[in-house]
Structure formats: structure tokens, C-alpha cells
Design a protein around this motif. Structure first.
Motif, mmCIF file in Angstrom:
data_model
loop_
_atom_site.group_PDB
_atom_site.id
_atom_site.type_symbol
_atom_site.label_atom_id
_atom_site.label_comp_id
_atom_site.label_asym_id
_atom_site.label_seq_id
_atom_site.Cartn_x
_atom_site.Cartn_y
_atom_site.Cartn_z
ATOM 1 N N ALA A 286 31.325 -8.385 31.026
ATOM 2 C CA ALA A 286 30.794 -8.183 29.674
ATOM 3 C C ALA A 286 29.375 -7.646 29.725
ATOM 4 C CB ALA A 286 30.846 -9.488 28.863
ATOM 5 N N GLY A 287 29.193 -6.636 30.591
ATOM 6 C CA GLY A 287 27.881 -6.049 30.784
ATOM 7 C C GLY A 287 27.540 -5.001 29.741
ATOM 8 N N SER A 288 26.464 -4.268 29.998
ATOM 9 C CA SER A 288 25.893 -3.386 28.979
ATOM 10 C C SER A 288 26.807 -2.226 28.595
ATOM 11 C CB SER A 288 24.545 -2.847 29.458
ATOM 12 O OG SER A 288 24.702 -2.101 30.659
ATOM 13 N N THR A 289 27.531 -1.652 29.559
ATOM 14 C CA THR A 289 28.332 -0.466 29.254
ATOM 15 C C THR A 289 29.560 -0.814 28.427
ATOM 16 O OG1 THR A 289 27.576 0.577 31.303
ATOM 17 C CG2 THR A 289 29.515 1.520 30.258
ATOM 18 N N THR A 290 30.298 -1.832 28.827
ATOM 19 C CA THR A 290 31.533 -2.193 28.137
ATOM 20 C C THR A 290 31.267 -2.639 26.707
ATOM 21 O OG1 THR A 290 32.395 -2.919 30.280
ATOM 22 C CG2 THR A 290 33.627 -3.592 28.325
ATOM 23 N N THR A 291 30.149 -3.285 26.478
ATOM 24 C CA THR A 291 29.834 -3.836 25.152
ATOM 25 C C THR A 291 28.876 -2.951 24.350
ATOM 26 O OG1 THR A 291 27.950 -5.087 26.000
ATOM 27 C CG2 THR A 291 30.106 -6.177 26.063
ATOM 28 N N ALA A 292 28.572 -1.724 24.884
ATOM 29 C CA ALA A 292 27.578 -0.852 24.244
ATOM 30 C C ALA A 292 26.276 -1.625 24.003
ATOM 31 C CB ALA A 292 28.098 -0.238 22.951
ATOM 32 N N ARG A 293 25.774 -2.184 25.060
ATOM 33 C CA ARG A 293 24.576 -3.022 25.045
ATOM 34 C C ARG A 293 24.729 -4.170 24.042
ATOM 35 N NH1 ARG A 293 20.823 -1.846 28.418
ATOM 36 N NH2 ARG A 293 19.386 -3.312 27.424
ATOM 37 N N TRP A 294 25.885 -4.845 24.149
ATOM 38 C CA TRP A 294 26.178 -6.088 23.433
ATOM 39 C C TRP A 294 26.235 -5.919 21.903
ATOM 40 C CZ3 TRP A 294 22.433 -5.667 27.321
ATOM 41 C CH2 TRP A 294 22.917 -5.992 28.597
ATOM 42 N N GLU A 295 26.612 -4.703 21.475
ATOM 43 C CA GLU A 295 26.885 -4.482 20.050
ATOM 44 C C GLU A 295 28.129 -5.248 19.621
ATOM 45 O OE1 GLU A 295 27.163 -0.499 18.616
ATOM 46 O OE2 GLU A 295 25.415 0.181 19.748
ATOM 47 N N ALA A 296 29.117 -5.287 20.498
ATOM 48 C CA ALA A 296 30.352 -6.027 20.215
ATOM 49 C C ALA A 296 30.865 -6.592 21.543
ATOM 50 C CB ALA A 296 31.396 -5.109 19.576
ATOM 51 N N PRO A 297 31.442 -7.775 21.514
ATOM 52 C CA PRO A 297 31.710 -8.636 20.365
ATOM 53 C C PRO A 297 30.433 -9.068 19.639
ATOM 54 C CG PRO A 297 32.863 -9.408 22.336
ATOM 55 C CD PRO A 297 31.909 -8.371 22.780
ATOM 56 N N GLY A 298 30.566 -9.284 18.336
ATOM 57 C CA GLY A 298 29.437 -9.738 17.530
ATOM 58 C C GLY A 298 29.301 -11.249 17.570
ATOM 59 N N PRO A 299 28.272 -11.770 16.916
ATOM 60 C CA PRO A 299 27.998 -13.216 16.946
ATOM 61 C C PRO A 299 29.138 -14.077 16.402
ATOM 62 C CG PRO A 299 26.119 -11.996 16.057
ATOM 63 C CD PRO A 299 27.239 -11.020 16.191
ATOM 64 N N ALA A 300 29.921 -13.538 15.475
ATOM 65 C CA ALA A 300 30.993 -14.335 14.873
ATOM 66 C C ALA A 300 32.301 -14.255 15.658
ATOM 67 C CB ALA A 300 31.228 -13.868 13.438
ATOM 68 N N THR A 301 32.349 -13.393 16.663
ATOM 69 C CA THR A 301 33.594 -13.197 17.408
ATOM 70 C C THR A 301 33.759 -14.277 18.469
ATOM 71 O OG1 THR A 301 33.318 -10.808 17.107
ATOM 72 C CG2 THR A 301 34.951 -11.524 18.726
ATOM 73 N N ARG A 302 34.924 -14.869 18.504
ATOM 74 C CA ARG A 302 35.215 -15.863 19.539
ATOM 75 C C ARG A 302 35.454 -15.168 20.881
ATOM 76 N NH1 ARG A 302 40.444 -18.253 17.323
ATOM 77 N NH2 ARG A 302 40.238 -19.790 18.995
ATOM 78 N N VAL A 303 35.109 -15.856 21.966
ATOM 79 C CA VAL A 303 35.234 -15.271 23.304
ATOM 80 C C VAL A 303 35.932 -16.257 24.237
ATOM 81 C CG1 VAL A 303 33.964 -14.495 25.358
ATOM 82 C CG2 VAL A 303 33.234 -13.742 23.081
ATOM 83 N N VAL A 304 36.941 -15.750 24.931
ATOM 84 C CA VAL A 304 37.585 -16.456 26.040
ATOM 85 C C VAL A 304 37.369 -15.600 27.284
ATOM 86 C CG1 VAL A 304 39.815 -17.168 27.019
ATOM 87 C CG2 VAL A 304 39.296 -17.631 24.614
ATOM 88 N N HIS A 305 37.106 -16.238 28.422
ATOM 89 C CA HIS A 305 36.736 -15.467 29.602
ATOM 90 C C HIS A 305 37.525 -15.944 30.823
ATOM 91 C CE1 HIS A 305 33.056 -13.041 31.184
ATOM 92 N NE2 HIS A 305 34.150 -12.732 31.850
ATOM 93 N N PHE A 306 38.219 -15.023 31.477
ATOM 94 C CA PHE A 306 38.901 -15.281 32.751
ATOM 95 C C PHE A 306 38.141 -14.538 33.844
ATOM 96 C CE2 PHE A 306 42.185 -16.041 29.682
ATOM 97 C CZ PHE A 306 43.209 -16.759 30.272
ATOM 98 N N ASP A 307 37.744 -15.213 34.920
ATOM 99 C CA ASP A 307 37.066 -14.535 36.018
ATOM 100 C C ASP A 307 37.056 -15.437 37.243
ATOM 101 O OD1 ASP A 307 35.096 -11.843 35.865
ATOM 102 O OD2 ASP A 307 34.791 -13.121 37.617
ATOM 103 N N SER A 308 37.002 -14.812 38.424
ATOM 104 C CA SER A 308 36.918 -15.597 39.662
ATOM 105 C C SER A 308 35.503 -16.062 39.940
ATOM 106 C CB SER A 308 37.419 -14.761 40.846
ATOM 107 O OG SER A 308 36.590 -13.619 41.028
ATOM 108 N N ASP A 309 34.512 -15.500 39.227
ATOM 109 C CA ASP A 309 33.102 -15.797 39.484
ATOM 110 C C ASP A 309 32.550 -16.672 38.353
ATOM 111 O OD1 ASP A 309 30.445 -15.860 40.122
ATOM 112 O OD2 ASP A 309 30.101 -13.704 39.887
ATOM 113 N N PRO A 310 32.205 -17.932 38.636
ATOM 114 C CA PRO A 310 31.680 -18.789 37.558
ATOM 115 C C PRO A 310 30.347 -18.319 36.999
ATOM 116 C CG PRO A 310 31.483 -19.879 39.703
ATOM 117 C CD PRO A 310 32.306 -18.655 39.922
ATOM 118 N N MET A 311 29.615 -17.482 37.731
ATOM 119 C CA MET A 311 28.300 -17.036 37.268
ATOM 120 C C MET A 311 28.379 -16.133 36.041
ATOM 121 S SD MET A 311 25.973 -18.532 38.913
ATOM 122 C CE MET A 311 24.549 -17.569 38.414
ATOM 123 N N VAL A 312 29.515 -15.471 35.810
ATOM 124 C CA VAL A 312 29.603 -14.582 34.644
ATOM 125 C C VAL A 312 29.921 -15.349 33.366
ATOM 126 C CG1 VAL A 312 30.375 -12.694 36.134
ATOM 127 C CG2 VAL A 312 32.069 -13.996 34.855
#
Length: 563
Positions: A286-312
Motif C-alpha cells: 500500500a505504498g505511494s504508487t498504488t495508492t496515488a500517494r494515499w489518495e485512496a483508500p480514503g479515511p472511511a474505507t475499511r482495510v483488510v491486509h494479507f501479507d507475509s511481512d508483519p511490518m507492512v
């Protein structure tokens, strides 16, 4: 096994034991014992002499991406170590397993101001996943095993081993030459998510009205595309990707929206990112390019995250449910949860929504691809590539002009790693070299490398390597006589105040021909398809230099030039 063995021989034998089949590298005086061992010993490793250590690391990177094996690059002390470093940084940040071996001055010379002295440990430590400079020959087997363990487990990445000159002559016990076969490929020792995490994530997904899956490179690295396909199809949920995530689904899949974000995304795909009430990031930071510098998801959007790295997890977005574990195991478990529920939903209408968005996106693309006046539009090049490349082609791109167009519009017909580009640091000159590594890793696949003429100037010397090994790679140069990304940025952000971004037009076809590459220069759209078909079917290295529209004049699929 030999009764007597020195450090250089031990390094060769350990790499062989770890399943290494190819090494890319450049000779140097501190490497003399290692090269002599490679020559004298009977082993199964092919060494590819390169013209630049940076290129060697990029070749190892491309090789690793298509094979799922550790790519190995080597170089000498001093400049060799500093040149190999850019490739290790890219591999580590992109989560690909690449081992850099740099020979070094003798341990006995440390601190005496010998030629090429540099603190390799300090140089490499911050920018690799694992790093050591050896001080004893009998440490070689143990440290090689540790490097492979580090590179292939958890979030995969790059490692570095410094091999001083004098310890290459010191004795090593042959009985210590053994390897863990599980760490020859990656991901190794896959970690399952914690109990209950996947079930909670599934509950969150089913509670949404318009969810969107956004896949990064982690899905492809984990080879989780079959489990993702089953999940997306059964829930009829739309799937977007980052550029690195291309291949998580075939882009011809009815649920695959394509790339979203500031590079390779379009207004049509961004609508779905903005309209989602739940975004499920999978193997994506969920870095700068994929999110257009965090334009979206917005503050009201729920997020679920699957990843092998707990740091993200929770790094950029407050995460409702974090699923830490291998993506293949996690997605298989998600499908098992849905199996128990009898699938669990009637579906989210993803395929229909994706079809509508893509229809509008490709209407614009097709119109621009049909323009016949010069210079040739990038859309025309991508459309022609879709018509002439085989389904199993491997395409490598530099991050300049070619990347956003390919990522936005080329419809990859198969899942898996068939498109490679260096997204972590975006160094120019990557594609020409990485394509050779990819070809060595997957020689039955037609390999094509795309780049701008700025990128071509970085590494065109490796065309000699390509010709020496006879690799039938096709290189396609988008020629516009400037560093197009920066010129377009100056157009958009600095009111077209251009400064030091233009260079003299060069005949890339003539340069390539001097190395022995069969080459063409194309200036009119009508010639493009014929030339590309001829280049792609030729049984040796080819290059097509296409005089194309400058990026600052184009309709580039770039929402934000500054990443």
C-alpha cells in the motif's frame, strides 16, 4: 568429494549444493582463486561473464523472478562491490532472492591502505536482508547456508557475502559441504497465518457492499494465483493490481480490473479504487504508487491486509484485520472457510463492473492506437505487441516511457511472472540486462525488453554479452531523445520549464548492429507490425529502434508524475 579443499573451492561446492545453476559476474584480481576453482572443478554451474557488475546483479534479479530460485551475481573488490550494490538494493526491496558475492582484499591487509579497500560490511548492511564479510575459510559453508535461509524465508530478499582474497586459499573441511534443499527455491518454509485470522478476514469481506482486492508482487512470489482465481471467481469480486502485482490473475480474467494507482492506472480503474467500501491488500505494501500517494483508500474505507511481512501491517492504513502469513496458504485457507459456508455469498458483481470500466478505458486506447501520423504513439506500440507476441512471452521493461503504457494496456493472458520491471528504486538500464537473466531462467519463452533511449545508453555494452551467449531476445527502444519521465514531470509540475532533460538523438539500431545485433529503425506506424514480427521470429538477438511520441506530449496513463 576431495580430501583437500580451499576456500574458493568450498564456495563453488556450496553454491552447487544449494542448487545454483547460473552465476552472473565480472572478473577481478581479488577473484582469481574463485575463478580458478570454477575452471578446475567439475561442477554443474554456468558462469556468464558480464560487462558490468550492476548488469550482473540485474541479470541475477531477472533470473530469480522467473525461476523462483536464488539468483547469484559476483564481482571483485572496490568498484565491483559499489557497482553490484544497486542490483542488490532493487532485489531486496522488491522481495526477490539475489545473492551478491564480492571478493575482497586480504584480511591480512585490512587497515594498511591497500588498493580497492572499502568496508564491504558497512556498505552492504543497511541495504540487504542479510550480510557478512567472512574472516575465516571454515566459516564459508555455514555462512552460505545462512544466506540462503535468509533470502528464501519470510519476506524474501537479497544477501551479500564478502570473500577476502587470502581466505580463498585457506583449508575447509569437505565434510561441511552440505545444504538444505528446501532453501534452493522460495518461498521456503512457508508460514501459515495465525488461527482465526483468515476466518475473521473472510467475515469482513462478506460484510462489505463493494469490496476490491488489490494485489502486489507478493501474490506472484507466493505463486498463489490459482487460489486467488478461485476466491475472486466464487465471490465475483474485482481484483486490481500494482505494477509488481501484474500476473496475480491473467489480465484477460473477467474479474481482473488491471493496474491502479499513479503509474499505469487510469481514471477508469481509479474509479473502482475510490468507490470501494473495503480494500483487501494482498502481498501489497500500500505504498505511494498504488495508492496515488494515499489518495485512496480514503479515511472511511475499511482495510483488510494479507501479507507475509508483519511490518507492512498498519504502516499506512488502520487495518481492520491483518492476516500475516504466506499468501498461498492464506488464500487456500480462505477458500476452505468459504467451502464450509457453502461459498458464503451470492457475489459482488465484480465481473460486470470490471467489464464496464475496461470498455471505457480501452475505447480511448484503441482510438489513440489507430493514429497514423508520426511520431509513433506508444499506444500503437503496445497494441502491436499484443498482436505479435506469443502468450507465454516474458516482457521486461525499464521504468520509463514503456512501463506505464504496458502496465495500463497490455493484457497478459497468463498468470504468473510474465512481466518484470524494477519498481522499488526504478533505476534506468535495468531491462536490457534483466532480460538476459530472464532468458537464462526461462529459455523456452520469447523474451522481449522495452526501454527508452535514455535507458539504452546506460547499459548498451551488455549487447556484447547477449550476442556472445546467442540469446534470441528482442529489444524495443522507445526513442524520443530525452529523459521522458522527467521532461513530462517538468511539463506537468513546472509549467513546461525544461532544464537539462534533452540529449542528442542516437541511432540505437546502428549501435546495436555494431555489437552484432540484427536491428531495425522504425519511423512510421505502417512499418511497425511487419518489423516487430520479423524481429520476434528471428533466431538471434534483435533490436527495434522506434521513433515515438515524446512522453510530455502524450496521453500517458500516469495520474501523478512524482511517485
Amino acid at each position: 568429494m576431495e580430501n583437500r579443499m580451499n576456500g574458493a573451492e568450498a564456495m563453488v561446492r556450496m553454491l552447487e549444493a544449494q542448487g545454483v545453476q547460473h552465476i552472473f559476474g565480472l572478473c577481478g584480481d581479488t577473484t582469481l582463486p574463485f575463478y580458478d576453482a570454477m575452471l578446475r572443478l567439475d561442477h554443474s554451474i554456468t558462469h556468464v561473464l558480464t560487462r558490468d557488475e550492476r548488469s550482473a546483479a540485474y541479470m541475477a534479479d531477472g533470473y530469480s523472478r522467473v525461476t523462483g530460485r536464488v539468483g547469484v551475481a559476483e564481482g571483485p573488490s572496490g568498484g565491483g562491490a559499489t557497482y553490484i550494490l544497486p542490483g542488490l538494493i532493487e532485489a531486496s526491496e522488491s522481495s526477490y532472492a539475489v545473492l551478491g558475492i564480492t571478493t575482497d582484499i586480504s584480511v591480512s591487509s585490512y587497515g594498511k591502505y591497500p588498493l580497492t579497500e572499502v568496508d564491504q560490511n558497512a556498505l552492504m548492511a543497511p541495504l540487504t536482508k542479510w550480510n557478512t564479510v567472512l574472516s575465516r575459510a571454515d566459516h564459508i559453508p555455514r555462512m552460505v547456508r545462512a544466506a540462503f535461509r535468509a533470502m528464501t524465508t519470510g519476506r524474501s530478499g537479497a544477501a551479500h557475502i564478502g570473500l577476502p582474497y587470502d581466505i580463498q586459499y585457506d583449508p575447509v573441511d569437505p565434510s561441511d559441504i552440505w545444504a538444505d534443499p528446501a532453501t534452493a527455491t522460495y518461498p521456503a518454509y512457508r508460514q501459515a497465518p495465525p488461527p482465526g485470522a483468515v476466518e475473521a478476514a473472510v467475515e469482513a469481506i462478506l460484510s462489505a457492499k463493494s469490496p476490491l482486492i488489490v494485489c502486489g508482487g507478493g501474490v506472484v512470489i507466493a505463486q498463489a494465483w490459482e487460489a486467488l482465481d478461485r476466491l475472486a471467481t466464487r465471490l465475483d469480486i474485482p481484483v486490481a493490481t500494482s505494477i509488481s502485482g501484474q500476473g496475480a490473475l491473467a489480465e484477460t480474467h473477467p474479474n481482473c480490473l488491471g493496474v491502479v494507482g499513479s503509474n499505469g492506472g487510469t481514471d477508469e480503474t481509479w474509479e473502482m479504487m475510490e468507490g470501494a467500501d473495503l480494500v483487501i491488500f494482498m502481498g501489497c505494501r500500500a505504498g505511494s504508487t498504488t495508492t496515488a500517494r494515499w489518495e485512496a483508500p480514503g479515511p472511511a474505507t475499511r482495510v483488510v491486509h494479507f501479507d507475509s511481512d508483519p511490518m507492512v501491517m498498519n504502516a499506512n492504513y488502520r487495518t481492520e484485520m491483518a492476516v500475516v502469513g504466506d499468501l498461498q496458504l492464506a488464500l487456500e485457507e480462505a477458500n476452505a472457510v468459504l467451502d464450509k459456508r457453502g461459498q458464503g455469498t451470492d457475489g459482488f458483481g465484480g465481473a460486470a463492473a470490471v467489464a464496464e470500466k475496461k470498455a471505457r478505458k480501452f475505447e480511448t486506447f484503441e482510438r489513440l492506437a489507430q493514429v497514423t501520423n508520426g511520431p509513433i504513439r506508444p499506444e500503437r506500440i503496445i497494441k502491436t505487441l499484443m498482436e505479435v507476441l506469443p502468450e507465454d512471452a516474458t516482457v521486461v521493461s525499464d521504468p520509463g516511457t514503456s512501463c506505464p503504457y504496458f502496465s495500463a494496456y497490455y493484457q497478459l493472458p497468463k498468470p504468473g511472472r510474465h512481466f518484470i520491471t524494477n519498481r522499488a528504486h526504478g533505476a534506468l538500464g535495468y531491462a536490457l540486462s534483466a532480460a538476459l537473466g530472464a532468458w537464462f531462467g526461462r529459455p523456452a519463452s520469447k523474451t522481449v525488453a522495452l526501454m527508452g533511449d535514455g535507458s539504452f545508453g546506460f547499459t548498451c555494452g551488455e549487447l556484447e554479452t547477449v550476442c556472445r551467449v546467442g540469446a534470441p531476445i528482442t529489444y524495443l527502444v522507445f526513442s524520443n531523445a530525452n529523459f521522458g519521465w522527467i521532461k513530462a514531470s517538468q511539463y506537468a509540475d513546472k509549467d513546461a520549464r525544461y532544464y537539462n532533460v534533452d540529449f542528442n538523438r542516437t541511432d540505437q539500431a546502428a549501435v546495436a548492429a555494431a555489437y552484432g545485433v540484427k536491428s531495425w529503425r522504425v519511423e512510421t506506424p505502417d512499418d511497425l507490425e511487419r518489423v516487430l514480427r520479423e524481429a520476434i521470429t528471428h533466431d538471434g538477438p534483435t533490436l527495434v529502434d522506434v521513433i515515438c511520441q515524446p512522453l510530455e506530449e502524450s496521453n500517458a496513463p500516469v495520474r501523478r508524475w512524482m511517485g
